[in-house]
Motif scaffolding. Structure first.
Motif, PDB file in Angstrom:
ATOM      1  N   PRO A 544     -46.234  31.858  39.465  1.00 15.25           N
ATOM      2  CA  PRO A 544     -46.410  30.265  40.288  1.00 15.25           C
ATOM      3  C   PRO A 544     -46.213  29.236  39.330  1.00 15.25           C
ATOM      4  O   PRO A 544     -46.333  29.358  38.019  1.00 15.25           O
ATOM      5  N   GLY A 545     -45.425  28.296  39.885  1.00 16.40           N
ATOM      6  CA  GLY A 545     -44.846  27.036  38.971  1.00 16.40           C
ATOM      7  C   GLY A 545     -43.811  26.087  39.514  1.00 16.40           C
ATOM      8  O   GLY A 545     -43.246  26.569  40.577  1.00 16.40           O
ATOM      9  N   ARG A 546     -43.377  25.447  38.885  1.00 17.11           N
ATOM     10  CA  ARG A 546     -42.283  24.425  39.220  1.00 17.11           C
ATOM     11  C   ARG A 546     -40.976  24.812  38.361  1.00 17.11           C
ATOM     12  O   ARG A 546     -41.221  24.757  36.988  1.00 17.11           O
ATOM     13  N   TYR A 547     -40.027  25.067  39.017  1.00 17.70           N
ATOM     14  CA  TYR A 547     -38.830  25.439  38.263  1.00 17.70           C
ATOM     15  C   TYR A 547     -37.643  24.647  38.267  1.00 17.70           C
ATOM     16  O   TYR A 547     -37.517  24.318  39.275  1.00 17.70           O
ATOM     17  N   GLN A 548     -36.496  24.836  37.152  1.00 16.74           N
ATOM     18  CA  GLN A 548     -35.104  24.563  37.641  1.00 16.74           C
ATOM     19  C   GLN A 548     -34.478  25.819  37.391  1.00 16.74           C
ATOM     20  O   GLN A 548     -34.444  26.189  36.199  1.00 16.74           O
ATOM     21  N   LEU A 549     -33.624  26.289  38.523  1.00 18.41           N
ATOM     22  CA  LEU A 549     -32.833  27.491  38.223  1.00 18.41           C
ATOM     23  C   LEU A 549     -31.472  26.776  37.841  1.00 18.41           C
ATOM     24  O   LEU A 549     -30.860  25.935  38.736  1.00 18.41           O
ATOM     25  N   ARG A 550     -30.704  27.379  36.870  1.00 17.34           N
ATOM     26  CA  ARG A 550     -29.439  27.154  36.386  1.00 17.34           C
ATOM     27  C   ARG A 550     -28.515  28.026  36.356  1.00 17.34           C
ATOM     28  O   ARG A 550     -28.819  29.109  35.609  1.00 17.34           O
ATOM     29  N   ALA A 551     -27.656  28.276  37.213  1.00 19.89           N
ATOM     30  CA  ALA A 551     -26.916  29.391  37.545  1.00 19.89           C
ATOM     31  C   ALA A 551     -25.141  28.980  36.962  1.00 19.89           C
ATOM     32  O   ALA A 551     -25.026  27.852  36.998  1.00 19.89           O
ATOM     33  N   SER A 552     -24.811  29.748  36.142  1.00 18.70           N
ATOM     34  CA  SER A 552     -23.521  29.571  35.630  1.00 18.70           C
ATOM     35  C   SER A 552     -22.552  30.834  35.585  1.00 18.70           C
ATOM     36  O   SER A 552     -23.179  31.848  35.796  1.00 18.70           O
ATOM     37  N   ALA A 553     -21.179  30.569  35.803  1.00 17.31           N
ATOM     38  CA  ALA A 553     -20.426  31.837  35.791  1.00 17.31           C
ATOM     39  C   ALA A 553     -18.952  31.423  35.311  1.00 17.31           C
ATOM     40  O   ALA A 553     -18.648  30.024  35.163  1.00 17.31           O
ATOM     41  N   THR A 554     -18.274  32.209  34.694  1.00 13.47           N
ATOM     42  CA  THR A 554     -16.868  32.026  34.329  1.00 13.47           C
ATOM     43  C   THR A 554     -15.964  33.219  34.917  1.00 13.47           C
ATOM     44  O   THR A 554     -16.344  34.104  35.303  1.00 13.47           O
ATOM     45  N   SER A 555     -14.954  32.634  35.170  1.00 10.49           N
ATOM     46  CA  SER A 555     -13.714  33.397  35.835  1.00 10.49           C
ATOM     47  C   SER A 555     -12.862  33.782  34.846  1.00 10.49           C
ATOM     48  O   SER A 555     -12.182  32.697  34.226  1.00 10.49           O
ATOM     49  N   ALA A 556     -12.396  34.985  34.307  1.00  8.63           N
ATOM     50  CA  ALA A 556     -11.397  35.111  33.366  1.00  8.63           C
ATOM     51  C   ALA A 556      -9.981  34.928  33.753  1.00  8.63           C
ATOM     52  O   ALA A 556      -9.095  34.523  33.091  1.00  8.63           O
ATOM     53  N   LYS A 557      -9.865  35.037  35.133  1.00 11.13           N
ATOM     54  CA  LYS A 557      -8.447  34.960  35.778  1.00 11.13           C
ATOM     55  C   LYS A 557      -8.096  33.613  35.610  1.00 11.13           C
ATOM     56  O   LYS A 557      -6.976  32.946  35.587  1.00 11.13           O
ATOM     57  N   LEU A 558      -9.225  32.558  36.124  1.00 10.64           N
ATOM     58  CA  LEU A 558      -8.890  31.309  36.229  1.00 10.64           C
ATOM     59  C   LEU A 558      -9.200  30.320  34.946  1.00 10.64           C
ATOM     60  O   LEU A 558      -8.578  29.383  34.851  1.00 10.64           O
ATOM     61  N   ASP A 559      -9.596  30.997  34.127  1.00 11.61           N
ATOM     62  CA  ASP A 559     -10.023  30.628  32.623  1.00 11.61           C
ATOM     63  C   ASP A 559     -10.836  29.200  33.019  1.00 11.61           C
ATOM     64  O   ASP A 559     -10.669  28.236  32.277  1.00 11.61           O
ATOM     65  N   LEU A 560     -11.919  29.210  33.850  1.00 13.20           N
ATOM     66  CA  LEU A 560     -12.691  28.223  34.348  1.00 13.20           C
ATOM     67  C   LEU A 560     -14.143  28.580  34.344  1.00 13.20           C
ATOM     68  O   LEU A 560     -14.432  29.899  34.413  1.00 13.20           O
ATOM     69  N   GLY A 561     -14.937  27.821  34.201  1.00 20.61           N
ATOM     70  CA  GLY A 561     -16.498  27.984  34.477  1.00 20.61           C
ATOM     71  C   GLY A 561     -17.060  26.929  35.224  1.00 20.61           C
ATOM     72  O   GLY A 561     -16.558  25.926  35.500  1.00 20.61           O
ATOM     73  N   GLY A 562     -18.319  27.286  35.813  1.00 24.34           N
ATOM     74  CA  GLY A 562     -18.956  26.367  36.655  1.00 24.34           C
ATOM     75  C   GLY A 562     -20.571  26.588  36.507  1.00 24.34           C
ATOM     76  O   GLY A 562     -20.940  27.631  35.850  1.00 24.34           O
ATOM     77  N   SER A 563     -21.238  25.643  36.756  1.00 22.40           N
ATOM     78  CA  SER A 563     -22.658  25.606  36.848  1.00 22.40           C
ATOM     79  C   SER A 563     -23.397  25.028  38.113  1.00 22.40           C
ATOM     80  O   SER A 563     -22.489  24.090  38.715  1.00 22.40           O
ATOM     81  N   VAL A 564     -24.478  25.531  38.588  1.00 28.87           N
ATOM     82  CA  VAL A 564     -25.001  24.714  39.648  1.00 28.87           C
ATOM     83  C   VAL A 564     -26.580  24.800  39.275  1.00 28.87           C
ATOM     84  O   VAL A 564     -27.205  25.532  38.896  1.00 28.87           O
ATOM     85  N   TYR A 565     -27.374  23.544  39.579  1.00 34.34           N
ATOM     86  CA  TYR A 565     -28.786  23.755  39.171  1.00 34.34           C
ATOM     87  C   TYR A 565     -29.774  23.283  40.601  1.00 34.34           C
ATOM     88  O   TYR A 565     -29.085  22.643  41.482  1.00 34.34           O
ATOM     89  N   LEU A 566     -30.766  24.294  40.920  1.00 29.65           N
ATOM     90  CA  LEU A 566     -31.592  23.988  41.889  1.00 29.65           C
ATOM     91  C   LEU A 566     -33.096  23.928  41.554  1.00 29.65           C
ATOM     92  O   LEU A 566     -33.446  24.693  40.760  1.00 29.65           O
ATOM     93  N   SER A 567     -33.664  22.988  42.061  1.00 35.20           N
ATOM     94  CA  SER A 567     -35.219  22.882  42.081  1.00 35.20           C
ATOM     95  C   SER A 567     -35.963  23.924  42.856  1.00 35.20           C
ATOM     96  O   SER A 567     -35.568  24.019  44.078  1.00 35.20           O
ATOM     97  N   LEU A 568     -37.094  24.704  42.397  1.00 33.14           N
ATOM     98  CA  LEU A 568     -37.629  25.442  43.038  1.00 33.14           C
ATOM     99  C   LEU A 568     -39.276  25.611  42.726  1.00 33.14           C
ATOM    100  O   LEU A 568     -39.455  25.459  41.736  1.00 33.14           O
ATOM    101  N   ASP A 569     -40.046  25.724  43.727  1.00 31.44           N
ATOM    102  CA  ASP A 569     -41.363  25.832  43.643  1.00 31.44           C
ATOM    103  C   ASP A 569     -41.890  26.945  43.948  1.00 31.44           C
ATOM    104  O   ASP A 569     -41.413  27.701  45.047  1.00 31.44           O
TER     105      ASP A 569
END
Length: 709
Positions: A544-569
């Motif tokens: 139990p607690g307060r969190y920030q989830l940080r997801a990241s991903a990379t695409s080999a074909k596109l040679d690109l990356g991205g990330s997205v953040y979400l607050s969660l209790d």
């Protein structure tokens, strides 16, 4: 490996998906997957420039030829130029337009909030406690006006109740509700470097002796440290933001300022105090200089708002109580004019001018000595919406040190706002360990090169242990970049999800995987869409607690990356008498994007694959789910309601709950009965004198074209 039978059940829209999910070597060895690297030219100096006309309206349509950029009195070649005008049509495609009190349960890195970052610094150490309510209202207005189009964080100079960078305005408003102004008198803190009381001698006149005693009583060591803390908070926050990308970054400082004459403070690297008396202590000047150096090097504009409001000449005596020795005020209006000596001898006027000088040196402005806060906020919004981005390559880029910067415009009647200096060394290094600012580390804004969305639902553990969190990560890839000769779209995906505990500021859990993605047309020959979306579902265990989830991903074909953040209790399911989990929403006829379940994680925790859409069509039928946890089993009732954006109830359904076994609200909802617009979906569970409720926002919209969700 994900079983093909599972995929067949979860893949719709004429698509099939094959995803092999395996732990990368770095993760097997206990190391997190490496974050994507985004290259930039270190030597290039970028300057945000705001242009306004005589009426304060922002000027559009200027070109690089209209500007002259001057570094240390030498004209520079403008190497890069861009006129930036924010268009929020992207955000409306993903996010319903709802009041800030409705929690954001799905995060997207394609909304407008990924374009800019605003940190509201609430200087509770320098706000008179009698103006707490006004300061709260102002801070709420900042969230309401700026929050929908920016990622935001709230920092208090006292260090208490600060938030992470988030898109969820309910987090920001909850923090603002805790604000308690801490200054016990109206008069601004004095900026005195020498905290020792002046000597009192028998040869001094009675007036001089009383003045010395008054000064020693009215200036405390606490005032000194409060001043230093304000400067340090801004300095460290700017250092944190300097590590991120080149998005628009700004501070909104809610403060009543300090009593200090800041004329000439930021015009060179020699402070006014050092210039006048090199041997005297110059703590305030040096702290201000260090703070502004961080702001300018990190390209962070500051907009100051003084909750004191309008202070007329007849109000100066009240606003400077208790009056320091030697205070001179004017009742004839002289203290309202900067040409008057009364102005520069009055603590309130010094505090107001100090906020203005500090803000303008960073490229912003101050809203002071006015009760029209609404117009001031409108001007801040306009500054963030419309500006020019100029870039140049300075001479001697390897030499560090502060350099004076100037920008001129060749058209008459235009005023420019920009940072007045820079350091070719680039942004300063982030502080090693500063609480609560360390939560801003790791990239304050998500990276939006690879479109991503994220949702998380905390659920009770099946039998003891920590709660489980069901994760849904959606990626969108362009078909053209992935398509092979056999019409399949193939890619290699690396992804990871971090859970940052916001209390301890430590990563509590990390999952990281590699996936080979193969999307192919269905047997009917229906081609893949131009933008192909797919979802990966997984889970993690969190206390139990307060969190920030940080997801990241990379695409080999596109040679690109991205990330997205979400607050969660994550609630304490075992201790609360009645708990309702966050809502999961899906399409009643099954998922509309291919879903790849990570078999290396726990089995699916939700009874269906959720959708991350929050904008729907009138013909859609949804399935709504929420788990119910009750400490002592008793009879319960449940309802599901659809409300308008302003809270008016339109329709309510009863949702029966079983008396034994696992309890959950699970209801099918047709949207055909509702007109296009923004709505709130509210679930309530009640019984035994207890009530638990959860809500999410959604929008119903008629299709307008191929890109409509």
């Amino acid at each position: 490996m994900i079983a093909k039978t599972d995929l067949a059940r979860s893949c719709l829209a004429g698509l099939a998906v094959l995803c092999g999910l395996a732990v990368p070597a770095a993760q097997r060895q206990g190391r997190p997957p490496q974050a994507p690297t985004f290259r930039s030219t270190v030597d290039l100096v970028q300057v945000d420039v705001v242009a306004v006309d005589a009426q304060g309206h922002h000027v559009k349509g200027l070109t690089a030829d209209d500007f002259e950029l001057i570094d240390r009195k030498q004209p520079q070649t403008i190497a890069t130029f861009e006129e930036v005008t924010h268009d929020y049509s992207r955000a409306s495609a993903f996010t319903p337009r709802l009041p800030p009190t409705v929690r954001l349960d799905v995060a997207s890195n394609q909304s407008a909030v990924a374009d800019r970052l605003i940190v509201m610094v609430i200087d509770d150490l320098h706000i008179y406690r009698g103006r707490t309510d006004r300061a709260r209202d102002l801070a709420r207005d900042v969230v309401t006006q700026l929050g929908p189009e920016a990622s935001m964080a709230v920092l208090f100079t006292s260090g208490e109740h600060s938030t992470e960078v988030t898109e969820d305005r309910t987090r920001l408003l909850d923090a603002i509700d805790t604000l308690e102004a801490r200054q016990s008198w109206r008069r601004p803190h004095q900026a005195l470097d020498n905290q020792k009381p002046a000597a009192v001698g028998a040869e001094m006149s009675m007036e001089a002796q009383l003045g010395a005693v008054s000064q020693s009583q009215s200036v405390s060591v606490q005032d000194f440290f409060d001043n230093m803390t304000q400067f340090r908070t801004l300095q460290d926050a700017a250092r944190m933001l300097g590590t991120g990308a080149a998005q628009r970054k700004a501070f909104v400082l809610v403060s009543e300022g300090i009593e200090k004459d800041m004329r000439g403070q930021f015009e060179s690297d020699v402070t006014p105090c050092d210039a006048v008396s090199p041997m005297s202590p110059c703590f305030h000047d040096h702290a201000l200089q260090d703070m502004m150096n961080s702001l300018q090097r990190s390209n962070v504009a500051t907009y100051a708002i003084d909750p004191r409001g309008r202070v007329a000449s007849e109000d100066l005596l009240r606003e400077t109580f208790p009056a320091p020795a030697g205070l001179v005020t004017s009742q004839d209006g002289g203290a309202d004019s900067e040409d008057s000596p009364f102005y520069w001898s009055n603590p309130v006027r010094l505090a107001q001018s100090g906020l203005r000088i500090m803000a303008e040196a960073s490229g912003g402005f101050a809203v002071t000595d006015t009760d029209d806060f609404a117009s001031g906020l409108d001007r801040i919004v306009e500054d963030l919406d419309h500006y020019y981005l100029l870039g140049f390559y300075p001479a001697e880029p390897g030499r560090k040190g502060w350099r004076k910067l100037d920008v001129k415009v060749k058209r008459p009647g235009i005023t420019l706002r920009f940072r007045s200096g820079y350091d070719p060394a680039g942004p300063p290094a982030p502080p090693a360990n500063t609480t609560p600012l360390t939560r801003l580390a790791g990239g304050a804004l998500p990276v939006n090169d690879l479109p991503m969305r994220l949702q998380a639902v905390a659920l009770p553990p099946p039998s003891g242990g920590n709660p489980r969190v069901a994760l849904a990560l959606e990626l969108t890839v362009p078909r053209a970049a992935l398509e092979e000769a056999d019409a399949r779209a193939v890619d290699e995906i690396q992804y990871g999800v971090f859970a940052v505990d916001l209390k301890t500021e430590k990563v509590r859990e990390l999952i990281g995987r590699g996936a080979r993605l193969a999307l192919r047309p269905s047997v009917t020959g229906r081609p893949l869409p131009e933008q192909v979306a797919y979802m990966i579902t997984a889970s993690m265990s969190l206390p139990p607690g307060r969190y920030q989830l940080r997801a990241s991903a990379t695409s080999a074909k596109l040679d690109l990356g991205g990330s997205v953040y979400l607050s969660l209790d994550v609630p304490e399911f075992s201790k609360a008498p009645l708990v309702l989990t966050d809502l999961a929403i899906g399409y009643a006829r099954g998922a509309r994007v291919p879903v790849a379940r990570d078999d290396s994680a726990a089995p699916d925790l939700l009874p269906f694959a959720p959708t991350l859409d929050r904008v729907f069509r009138p013909r859609d039928t949804l399935r709504v789910y929420a788990g119910v946890v009750q400490a002592t089993p008793a009879a319960l009732g449940a309802t599901v309601s659809v409300l308008t954006a302003d809270g008016r109830e339109l329709r309510t359904w009863d949702s029966p709950l079983p008396e034994v076994g696992p309890r959950a609200v699970d209801l099918t909802l047709s949207l055909r009965q509702f007109l296009p617009g923004s709505y709130r979906l509210l679930v309530r569970v009640f019984g035994g004198g207890q009530l638990a409720e959860r809500e999410v926002g959604m929008e119903i919209r008629e299709p307008t074209g191929p890109g409509t969700p």
